[in-house]
Design an enzyme around this catalytic site. Structure first.
Site, PDB file in Angstrom:
ATOM      1  N   ARG A 192       0.751  -0.825   0.263  1.00  8.29           N
ATOM      2  CA  ARG A 192       0.168  -0.005   0.273  1.00  8.29           C
ATOM      3  C   ARG A 192       0.685   1.242  -0.193  1.00  8.29           C
ATOM      4  NH1 ARG A 192      -1.290   2.272   4.472  1.00  8.29           N
ATOM      5  NH2 ARG A 192      -2.315  -0.005   5.404  1.00  8.29           N
ATOM      6  N   ASP A 212      -6.337  18.323 -14.755  1.00  8.37           N
ATOM      7  CA  ASP A 212      -6.654  17.322 -14.983  1.00  8.37           C
ATOM      8  C   ASP A 212      -6.065  16.913 -17.106  1.00  8.37           C
ATOM      9  OD1 ASP A 212      -8.062  14.514 -16.250  1.00  8.37           O
ATOM     10  OD2 ASP A 212      -9.366  14.676 -14.798  1.00  8.37           O
TER      11      ASP A 212
HETATM   12  C1  LIG Z   1     -12.775   9.394 -16.143  1.00  8.53           C
HETATM   13  C2  LIG Z   1     -12.056  10.210 -16.223  1.00  8.53           C
HETATM   14  C3  LIG Z   1     -11.225  10.569 -14.995  1.00  8.53           C
HETATM   15  C4  LIG Z   1     -11.917   9.240 -13.798  1.00  8.53           C
HETATM   16  O1  LIG Z   1     -10.921   8.805 -13.850  1.00  8.53           O
HETATM   17  P1  LIG Z   1     -11.014   6.589 -13.763  1.00  8.53           P
HETATM   18  O2  LIG Z   1      -9.667   6.354 -13.521  1.00  8.53           O
HETATM   19  O3  LIG Z   1     -11.866   6.557 -14.113  1.00  8.53           O
HETATM   20  O4  LIG Z   1     -11.066   6.339 -11.505  1.00  8.53           O
HETATM   21  C5  LIG Z   1     -11.665  11.842 -14.298  1.00  8.53           C
HETATM   22  N1  LIG Z   1     -10.839  12.839 -15.206  1.00  8.53           N
HETATM   23  C6  LIG Z   1     -10.842  12.047 -16.382  1.00  8.53           C
HETATM   24  C7  LIG Z   1     -11.192  14.347 -17.225  1.00  8.53           C
HETATM   25  C8  LIG Z   1     -11.326  11.423 -16.958  1.00  8.53           C
HETATM   26  O5  LIG Z   1     -11.432  11.405 -18.109  1.00  8.53           O
END
Ligand SMILES: *Cc1c(COP(=O)(O)O)cnc(C)c1O
Length: 392
Positions: free
Chosen positions: A52, A177
């Site tokens: 972990r 992101d």
């Molecule tokens: C899919 C996605 C997430 C979340 O990711 P997971 O791996 O499904 O938890 C976050 N931000 C964006 C832009 C995504 O496309």
């Protein structure tokens, strides 16, 4: 019968041979020589003790993504949402305020709207195509701004230069992101953002068989706080998923370039198909952020496009049924093309008026373009739109 030969682990053969392929290491625990050795290891943070807290497959994958992002010491998490969670849990406290783009990924929006407020963290959503709207949302307690460069599913391009300037001026952390853009189109840390995060599940891993995330900050002290939250809250990635993702990443550049060329060709072709009301793709001249897209994305367009057909749900159903070889699935970034329909999936619970305000109708589709032959994709989509037109 004496079971000891099967119960006790047999030593790994010490042959000196080095495998070409990264070994998969699922061990949850690591054995130490004696308490002094274990103590010393905890003290200097070297090696592994418990999965972990870190394991070799996560390490190998993180170093690869670091290299793509121009990051140092980033870490892998159990999902993209774990990366978002590790960031918030590691960096924020009650009384802080966060600004999010108003068209973030659905679960990130939910975290902003419902979950952070439960922990005493106030949030404001603002339009990321307008840096002044972000500036207007800043308060004295604002700690962090979270944006996506390309919005989902409307493919708008954020005013990254403006937001970078606003964040720097206000002394607020800017987190990006980078899932949709990938480091091939945009490298947040190299442009001056403080934090980059990914759903590795999508384009980086690329085969819809591993759920993972990644996060790194420019400041190692911030990365350390996020990593501590990752370990404490148990957001750790599985070794097998990391191993699969590392393998997927080997073809990431090739896949992205090919998928992007396909997306540009499909966007162009769909624009001329009768029954298509509009196509949204950053390099199309009619894109609402066309000029900004050229600067922010360096002239690239990525693999994601959206389009809208005339007609309601019946036409949408007909389109999907007429393209049985294109996976109708609410995801993106797979090696193959996938099609999604926000009105029945990601935006199901958004009321019709709010949906209409961002242009998501029953005829609105998002396409994550894959690496198939471009002419095949164009033919399949053209036939599907045609079938929808006949049905409506
Ligand atoms: C899919 C996605 C997430 C979340 O990711 P997971 O791996 O499904 O938890 C976050 N931000 C964006 C832009 C995504 O496309």
């Amino acid at each position: 019968m004496n079971d000891s030969n099967t119960v006790r682990r047999t030593p790994w053969p010490e042959t000196g041979s080095r495998p070409l392929v990264t070994p998969l290491q699922p061990s949850v625990v690591y054995v130490s020589d004696d308490p002094d050795a274990l103590d010393a290891q905890y003290a200097d943070g070297s090696g592994y003790t418990y999965a972990r807290e870190g394991h070799p497959n996560a390490e190998v994958l993180a170093r690869k993504i670091d290299a793509l992002e121009g990051a140092e010491g980033g870490f892998v998490t159990g999902s993209g949402m774990s990366a978002v969670a590790a960031m918030f849990l590691g960096l924020l406290k009650a009384g802080d305020h966060v600004i999010g783009a108003d068209q973030l990924y659905g679960r990130s929006l939910r975290m902003m709207r419902q979950d952070l407020p439960r922990f005493g963290i106030e949030t404001t959503l603002a339009d990321a195509t307008d840096a002044e709207a972000i500036r207007a949302a800043i308060r004295p307690e604002t700690r962090l701004i979270l944006v996506e460069v390309i919005s989902n599913p409307t493919i708008r391009v954020a005013d990254m230069e403006g937001i970078l300037a606003v964040a720097r001026e206000a002394g607020v952390l800017l987190a990006v992101d980078n899932t949709f853009t990938t480091p091939r189109l945009y490298q947040p840390l190299l442009r001056g953002a403080d934090i980059v995060l990914h759903s590795v599940t999508k384009l980086l891993a690329g085969h819809s068989d591993a759920t993972l995330g990644y996060v790194a900050a420019a400041d190692p002290a911030l990365t350390a706080r996020m990593m501590e939250a990752n370990v404490t809250f148990g957001l750790t990635a599985s070794p097998f998923d990391c191993w699969l993702a590392e393998r997927g990443l080997q073809s990431f550049g090739l896949r992205l370039d090919r998928a992007e060329a396909n997306a540009a060709a499909l966007a162009q072709a769909l624009s001329a198909v009768p029954g298509v009301a509009r196509v949204i793709y950053p390099t199309l001249s009619g894109h609402p952020d066309h000029n900004r897209a050229a600067t922010v994305l360096g002239g690239r367009g990525g693999n994601m496009l959206s389009f809208e057909i005339e007609g309601g749900r019946a036409a949408a159903n007909a389109l999907v049924r007429a393209a049985p070889d294109i996976a109708f699935a609410p995801t993106l970034g797979d090696v193959g093309t996938t099609l999604s329909h926000p009105a029945s999936s990601s935006h199901r619970l958004v009321d019709a008026e709010a949906r209409a305000a961002v242009g998501i109708s029953e005829g609105f589709f998002r396409v994550s373009v894959g690496v198939e032959p471009a002419d095949m994709l164009v033919a399949e989509f053209t036939a599907a739109v045609d079938a929808a037109r006949t049905a409506s």
